[in-house]
Design an enzyme around this catalytic site. Structure first.
Site, PDB file in Angstrom:
ATOM      1  N   ASP A  50      38.845 -23.848  19.193  1.00  0.00           N
ATOM      2  CA  ASP A  50      37.207 -24.452  19.744  1.00  0.00           C
ATOM      3  C   ASP A  50      37.160 -25.513  19.507  1.00  0.00           C
ATOM      4  O   ASP A  50      36.922 -25.894  17.863  1.00  0.00           O
ATOM      5  CB  ASP A  50      36.672 -22.897  18.485  1.00  0.00           C
ATOM      6  CG  ASP A  50      34.825 -22.786  19.161  1.00  0.00           C
ATOM      7  OD1 ASP A  50      34.755 -22.932  19.728  1.00  0.00           O
ATOM      8  OD2 ASP A  50      34.459 -24.290  18.168  1.00  0.00           O
ATOM      9  N   TYR A  55      31.150 -32.461  18.440  1.00  0.00           N
ATOM     10  CA  TYR A  55      32.817 -33.034  17.638  1.00  0.00           C
ATOM     11  C   TYR A  55      33.140 -33.905  17.408  1.00  0.00           C
ATOM     12  O   TYR A  55      33.870 -34.760  16.783  1.00  0.00           O
ATOM     13  CB  TYR A  55      33.430 -31.169  17.354  1.00  0.00           C
ATOM     14  CG  TYR A  55      32.738 -30.155  17.727  1.00  0.00           C
ATOM     15  CD1 TYR A  55      31.932 -30.166  16.945  1.00  0.00           C
ATOM     16  CD2 TYR A  55      33.425 -29.128  17.415  1.00  0.00           C
ATOM     17  CE1 TYR A  55      30.976 -28.413  16.559  1.00  0.00           C
ATOM     18  CE2 TYR A  55      33.475 -27.602  17.173  1.00  0.00           C
ATOM     19  CZ  TYR A  55      32.354 -27.432  16.768  1.00  0.00           C
ATOM     20  OH  TYR A  55      31.794 -26.287  16.792  1.00  0.00           O
ATOM     21  N   LYS A  84      31.961 -26.868  23.753  1.00  0.00           N
ATOM     22  CA  LYS A  84      30.946 -26.482  24.411  1.00  0.00           C
ATOM     23  C   LYS A  84      30.116 -27.893  24.389  1.00  0.00           C
ATOM     24  O   LYS A  84      29.926 -28.538  24.332  1.00  0.00           O
ATOM     25  CB  LYS A  84      29.857 -25.778  23.230  1.00  0.00           C
ATOM     26  CG  LYS A  84      30.487 -24.703  22.152  1.00  0.00           C
ATOM     27  CD  LYS A  84      30.788 -24.178  21.080  1.00  0.00           C
ATOM     28  CE  LYS A  84      31.045 -23.815  19.869  1.00  0.00           C
ATOM     29  NZ  LYS A  84      32.427 -24.315  19.847  1.00  0.00           N
ATOM     30  N   HIS A 116      26.336 -24.570  23.556  1.00  0.00           N
ATOM     31  CA  HIS A 116      26.083 -25.046  22.473  1.00  0.00           C
ATOM     32  C   HIS A 116      24.216 -24.386  21.159  1.00  0.00           C
ATOM     33  O   HIS A 116      25.032 -24.143  20.120  1.00  0.00           O
ATOM     34  CB  HIS A 116      27.029 -26.244  22.002  1.00  0.00           C
ATOM     35  CG  HIS A 116      27.406 -26.453  20.143  1.00  0.00           C
ATOM     36  ND1 HIS A 116      27.567 -27.171  19.928  1.00  0.00           N
ATOM     37  CD2 HIS A 116      27.218 -25.676  19.168  1.00  0.00           C
ATOM     38  CE1 HIS A 116      28.642 -27.371  18.978  1.00  0.00           C
ATOM     39  NE2 HIS A 116      27.708 -26.060  18.302  1.00  0.00           N
TER      40      HIS A 116
END
Length: 291
Positions: A50, A55, A84, A116
């Site tokens: 994930d 990120y 996301k 997200h």
């Protein structure tokens, strides 16, 4: 909830199989660290990963998987990748945002792509443009799913109000809702709503950012059944059919986490953990404030 010889999974409303255990990669940064974590995860039996645009590790994750899958005699089809859409791409930029994730990961398709956050970066949470932007993002994801670039689409951090709004307007229902979930935050209303609409309810922050590992109630259950507090917290979720995404860069802990399928919590233990529900959130941002 079903199981194969490799990894227990849930079946999404698209028919796809999503492993019950995946590796969360939040705060996993740098090519070396990502590669090391992916290597350890694959060795331990993880088959789901994930990530997210925010990120900033999509490219490193994609590269690590390309390099390491052959080492374990695996192919792209053997792993389930989730990413996301970042809040900055909510609305008119959604198609470009999703295609950028595909490009960064260097994949022909993403197994699951989520919105997200219900809000839009740069807008106040109360801004009435937020609902329209969410709807525009969802329409873009529906189109990319129709093209086969996104195999399944879903949302993260949506409240019951956001979910209800989406269900009334969407052509394709979300496959997954990913939210904070642990014994102190049982999310009963959201879980009921997901069950009614055939949406898979998925957990993040299962360990309460590590703070639940020292909770007296959790420790008592762990001692009683001879497993670690982390295993008990993860087992509590998957025993309810809720997929989990524990974050770790430590091979030993990753290996421990895969053992959550080796035991079953008693009804008493499940009740003890569920009784800790007090509505406490360890994630500071509150989606309920987003219009």
């Amino acid at each position: 909830m079903s199981s194969t010889s490799s990894a227990p999974y849930v079946v999404l409303n698209t028919g796809a199989r999503m492993p019950l255990l995946g590796l969360g990669t939040y705060k996993l940064c740098g090519a070396e660290d990502v590669r090391s974590a992916v290597d350890a995860a694959l060795a331990s039996g993880y088959r789901a990963f994930d990530t997210a645009a925010v990120y900033r590790n999509e490219a490193d994750l994609g590269r690590a998987l390309r390099e390491l899958l052959p080492k374990y005699e695996l192919t792209r089809e053997d792993v389930f990748i989730t990413s996301k859409l970042g809040p900055k791409d909510q609305g008119v930029k959604a198609t470009d945002g999703a295609l950028h994730s595909l490009s960064q990961l260097d994949l022909d398709y993403i197994d699951l792509y989520l919105i997200h956050w219900p809000g839009t970066q740069g807008l106040l949470v109360s801004d009435q443009r937020n609902p329209g932007n969410r709807a525009q993002s969802w329409a873009a994801l529906e189109e990319l799913q129709a093209q086969g670039r996104l195999r399944a689409i879903g949302v993260s951090n949506y409240t019951a109000a956001h979910m209800t709004q989406l269900m009334h307007s969407c052509k394709v229902p979300p496959a997954v809702l990913q939210v904070e979930f642990h014994p102190q935050l049982c999310q009963k209303e959201l879980r009921r709503l997901c069950e009614e609409h055939g949406v898979c309810f998925q957990a993040y922050s299962s360990l309460g950012k590590g703070q639940l590992l020292s909770d007296p109630g959790v420790m008592e259950v762990a001692r009683g059944c001879g497993h670690t507090a982390a295993q008990v917290l993860l087992r509590w979720a998957v025993q309810q059919g809720v997929p989990v995404l524990p974050k770790s860069s430590h091979p030993d802990r990753m290996g421990e986490n895969t053992k959550l399928f080796d035991f079953t919590l008693s009804d008493t233990d499940m009740d003890t953990l569920s009784s800790l529900d007090c509505g406490h959130k360890y994630v500071s941002r509150d989606p309920s404030e987003v219009a």
